[in-house]
Write a protein that holds these residues in place. Structure first.
Motif, PDB file in Angstrom:
ATOM      1  N   ASP A 219      51.145  -7.057 104.868  1.00  0.00           N
ATOM      2  CA  ASP A 219      50.872  -6.931 103.434  1.00  0.00           C
ATOM      3  C   ASP A 219      49.543  -7.595 103.085  1.00  0.00           C
ATOM      4  N   ASP A 220      49.215  -7.611 101.787  1.00  0.00           N
ATOM      5  CA  ASP A 220      47.939  -8.172 101.330  1.00  0.00           C
ATOM      6  C   ASP A 220      47.713  -9.588 101.827  1.00  0.00           C
ATOM      7  N   ALA A 221      48.706 -10.456 101.647  1.00  0.00           N
ATOM      8  CA  ALA A 221      48.549 -11.865 102.013  1.00  0.00           C
ATOM      9  C   ALA A 221      48.325 -12.024 103.510  1.00  0.00           C
ATOM     10  N   ALA A 222      49.041 -11.231 104.308  1.00  0.00           N
ATOM     11  CA  ALA A 222      48.936 -11.352 105.762  1.00  0.00           C
ATOM     12  C   ALA A 222      47.596 -10.856 106.293  1.00  0.00           C
TER      13      ALA A 222
ATOM     14  N   CYS B 293      41.096 -19.294 104.782  1.00  0.00           N
ATOM     15  CA  CYS B 293      39.915 -19.663 103.999  1.00  0.00           C
ATOM     16  C   CYS B 293      39.588 -18.639 102.926  1.00  0.00           C
ATOM     17  N   GLU B 294      40.200 -17.467 102.978  1.00  0.00           N
ATOM     18  CA  GLU B 294      39.933 -16.408 102.008  1.00  0.00           C
ATOM     19  C   GLU B 294      40.960 -16.360 100.885  1.00  0.00           C
ATOM     20  N   ARG B 295      42.112 -16.986 101.071  1.00  0.00           N
ATOM     21  CA  ARG B 295      43.187 -16.859 100.094  1.00  0.00           C
ATOM     22  C   ARG B 295      42.873 -17.654  98.841  1.00  0.00           C
ATOM     23  N   PRO B 296      43.353 -17.158  97.683  1.00  0.00           N
ATOM     24  CA  PRO B 296      44.211 -15.985  97.488  1.00  0.00           C
ATOM     25  C   PRO B 296      43.490 -14.770  96.935  1.00  0.00           C
ATOM     26  N   TRP B 297      42.129 -14.789  96.850  1.00  0.00           N
ATOM     27  CA  TRP B 297      41.448 -13.821  96.000  1.00  0.00           C
ATOM     28  C   TRP B 297      40.533 -12.851  96.720  1.00  0.00           C
ATOM     29  N   ALA B 298      40.270 -13.054  97.989  1.00  0.00           N
ATOM     30  CA  ALA B 298      39.249 -12.257  98.667  1.00  0.00           C
ATOM     31  C   ALA B 298      39.722 -10.844  98.990  1.00  0.00           C
ATOM     32  N   GLU B 299      38.783 -10.001  99.391  1.00  0.00           N
ATOM     33  CA  GLU B 299      39.109  -8.673  99.889  1.00  0.00           C
ATOM     34  C   GLU B 299      39.459  -8.783 101.369  1.00  0.00           C
ATOM     35  N   ALA B 300      40.434  -8.007 101.810  1.00  0.00           N
ATOM     36  CA  ALA B 300      40.861  -8.053 103.209  1.00  0.00           C
ATOM     37  C   ALA B 300      39.738  -7.600 104.134  1.00  0.00           C
ATOM     38  N   LEU B 301      39.630  -8.253 105.282  1.00  0.00           N
ATOM     39  CA  LEU B 301      38.603  -7.942 106.272  1.00  0.00           C
ATOM     40  C   LEU B 301      38.566  -6.471 106.632  1.00  0.00           C
ATOM     41  N   PHE B 302      39.719  -5.844 106.814  1.00  0.00           N
ATOM     42  CA  PHE B 302      39.768  -4.491 107.358  1.00  0.00           C
ATOM     43  C   PHE B 302      39.587  -3.392 106.304  1.00  0.00           C
TER      44      PHE B 302
ATOM     45  N   THR C  53      37.410  -1.310 103.834  1.00  0.00           N
ATOM     46  CA  THR C  53      35.969  -1.062 103.843  1.00  0.00           C
ATOM     47  C   THR C  53      35.499  -0.210 102.671  1.00  0.00           C
ATOM     48  N   LEU C  54      36.177  -0.316 101.541  1.00  0.00           N
ATOM     49  CA  LEU C  54      35.826   0.495 100.382  1.00  0.00           C
ATOM     50  C   LEU C  54      35.624  -0.403  99.168  1.00  0.00           C
ATOM     51  N   GLY C  55      34.603  -0.101  98.354  1.00  0.00           N
ATOM     52  CA  GLY C  55      34.386  -0.844  97.116  1.00  0.00           C
ATOM     53  C   GLY C  55      33.316  -1.918  97.244  1.00  0.00           C
ATOM     54  N   GLY C  56      32.894  -2.438  96.096  1.00  0.00           N
ATOM     55  CA  GLY C  56      31.820  -3.413  96.049  1.00  0.00           C
ATOM     56  C   GLY C  56      32.159  -4.759  96.648  1.00  0.00           C
ATOM     57  N   ARG C  57      33.445  -5.100  96.725  1.00  0.00           N
ATOM     58  CA  ARG C  57      33.845  -6.403  97.247  1.00  0.00           C
ATOM     59  C   ARG C  57      34.154  -6.380  98.740  1.00  0.00           C
ATOM     60  N   GLN C  58      34.120  -5.204  99.346  1.00  0.00           N
ATOM     61  CA  GLN C  58      34.510  -5.108 100.752  1.00  0.00           C
ATOM     62  C   GLN C  58      33.527  -5.874 101.641  1.00  0.00           C
ATOM     63  N   VAL C  59      34.043  -6.445 102.718  1.00  0.00           N
ATOM     64  CA  VAL C  59      33.226  -7.199 103.676  1.00  0.00           C
ATOM     65  C   VAL C  59      33.350  -6.636 105.088  1.00  0.00           C
ATOM     66  N   GLY C  60      34.212  -5.629 105.254  1.00  0.00           N
ATOM     67  CA  GLY C  60      34.499  -5.122 106.583  1.00  0.00           C
ATOM     68  C   GLY C  60      33.294  -4.520 107.279  1.00  0.00           C
ATOM     69  N   LYS C  61      32.481  -3.749 106.564  1.00  0.00           N
ATOM     70  CA  LYS C  61      31.344  -3.091 107.200  1.00  0.00           C
ATOM     71  C   LYS C  61      30.286  -4.103 107.621  1.00  0.00           C
ATOM     72  N   ALA C  62      30.094  -5.151 106.831  1.00  0.00           N
ATOM     73  CA  ALA C  62      29.148  -6.198 107.227  1.00  0.00           C
ATOM     74  C   ALA C  62      29.663  -6.940 108.457  1.00  0.00           C
ATOM     75  N   ALA C  63      30.985  -7.170 108.517  1.00  0.00           N
ATOM     76  CA  ALA C  63      31.559  -7.832 109.692  1.00  0.00           C
ATOM     77  C   ALA C  63      31.355  -6.978 110.936  1.00  0.00           C
ATOM     78  N   ILE C  64      31.615  -5.679 110.833  1.00  0.00           N
ATOM     79  CA  ILE C  64      31.407  -4.783 111.973  1.00  0.00           C
ATOM     80  C   ILE C  64      29.965  -4.870 112.453  1.00  0.00           C
TER      81      ILE C  64
ATOM     82  N   ARG D  21      43.584 -25.098 101.126  1.00  0.00           N
ATOM     83  CA  ARG D  21      43.827 -23.676 100.857  1.00  0.00           C
ATOM     84  C   ARG D  21      45.231 -23.339 101.284  1.00  0.00           C
ATOM     85  N   PRO D  22      45.931 -22.437 100.575  1.00  0.00           N
ATOM     86  CA  PRO D  22      47.308 -22.121 100.911  1.00  0.00           C
ATOM     87  C   PRO D  22      47.435 -21.434 102.266  1.00  0.00           C
ATOM     88  N   LEU D  23      48.536 -21.682 102.925  1.00  0.00           N
ATOM     89  CA  LEU D  23      48.829 -21.022 104.203  1.00  0.00           C
ATOM     90  C   LEU D  23      49.377 -19.624 103.934  1.00  0.00           C
TER      91      LEU D  23
END
Length: 324
Positions: free
Chosen positions: A139-142, A147-156, A158-169, A322-324
């Protein structure tokens, strides 16, 4: 005192090579750092050359900061059997991980070893986060690192202005993995290879993950809207210029010397061009890194959390609470 690196550099990373900007500071004979003007990241060549690290430099470590994720969510790592991100990274994109960097074009293509999705926006309703959740069983939390919780976009995702997946790739495949495979470089990745002060003392190249917006608060930088005033934005030159006093004040208090061209750029808000916001973040990231290295802020890694040190990593300077 903790040892200080010879060179500190921060790259504001973008999937578009032309938007990548880097700010570099070199330790001088009197112990202070001299920060030069922002430059574009090089396209070809080795890691240090691309980042603009000078060939003639003092002895000591080179600390490089990048604002893309460096690490995997612990729940995902457990699913695929990755117990050490640092060791696994050079193998992504080959062998059983051959499809890892191929962003899935449809929900049917998403899998444990092909987790990035989606390649294109598609039609309305064709792409949804629950497709990713369903395919990976997370799910979202998993799908977030601690260090990203609770508000970041998930690594995987890759859509939208907040995505970070393509930069990570792009950063992993084109920069970090080749550097780790390069036998001519002594590259350590924090915090996987040890505490920051120990890695700096060892010398060589030390790579850290940054998040400029996290570092804004450490430097007194803010784009928050004041009561009764119009919204503020990093994309607006005047609003970047309004933060010049905070950046210059931090530099003076820390003893960091700014080259004339950099000082002028800070005061002007990095000019009216479209790259101003990228240059701003390159400098804010550099100052935030120096703030940690000079002892103004703890690196922040939570004590006793083995998953952070082995697979998830950490954002430099972020609070360990940061929360676990």
């Amino acid at each position: 005192m903790a040892p200080l690196p010879a060179v500190v550099a921060h790259a504001d990373w973008s999937v578009a090579p032309g938007k990548r900007q880097v700010a570099v500071a070199v330790r001088q004979g009197d112990g202070r750092y001299l920060a030069g003007p922002v430059q574009k990241v090089g396209v070809g060549g080795g890691l240090l050359g691309r980042i603009g690290v000078p060939r003639e430099r003092p002895a000591g470590a080179v600390v490089l900061g990048f604002d893309f994720p460096i690490g995997l969510p612990r729940a995902y790592a457990a699913l695929v059997g990755v117990v050490d991100f640092r060791s696994a990274l050079p193998g992504f994109g080959s062998g059983e991980w051959a499809d890892f960097y191929l962003v899935a074009t449809s929900r049917e293509e998403v899998g444990w070893r092909r987790p990035f999705y989606p390649a294109t926006p598609g039609g309305k309703g064709d792409r949804a986060r629950w497709h990713l959740h369903e395919a990976l069983g997370l799910d979202d939390a998993a799908l977030l690192r601690r260090c990203e919780r609770p508000w970041a976009e998930a690594l995987f995702w890759t859509l939208g202005g907040r995505q970070v997946g393509k930069a990570a790739i792009d950063g992993w495949r084109g920069l970090l993995a080749p550097a780790l495979r390069d036998g001519r470089l002594d590259v350590a990745v924090w915090p996987f290879d040890g505490p920051l002060d120990e890695l700096v003392a060892r010398g060589g190249v030390v790579v850290v993950e940054t998040y400029p917006r996290e570092l804004y608060g450490h430097l007194g930088v803010s784009f928050l809207r004041a009561p009764g005033s119009p919204p503020r934005s990093k994309r607006r030159q005047a609003d970047r210029s309004a933060n010049a006093a905070a950046l210059l004040g931090w530099a003076e208090a820390s003893g960091t010397v700014l080259a004339r061209a950099l000082r002028e750029a800070v005061v002007s808000g990095f000019g009216p061009g479209a790259g101003g916001e990228d240059q701003f973040d390159a400098v804010a990231g550099l100052f935030g890194m120096l703030n940690v290295l000079l002892g103004g802020r703890d690196p922040g890694v939570p004590a006793g959390d083995e998953a952070v040190r082995r697979v998830e990593g950490w954002i430099l300077g972020r609070s360990a609470d940061r929360p676990l």
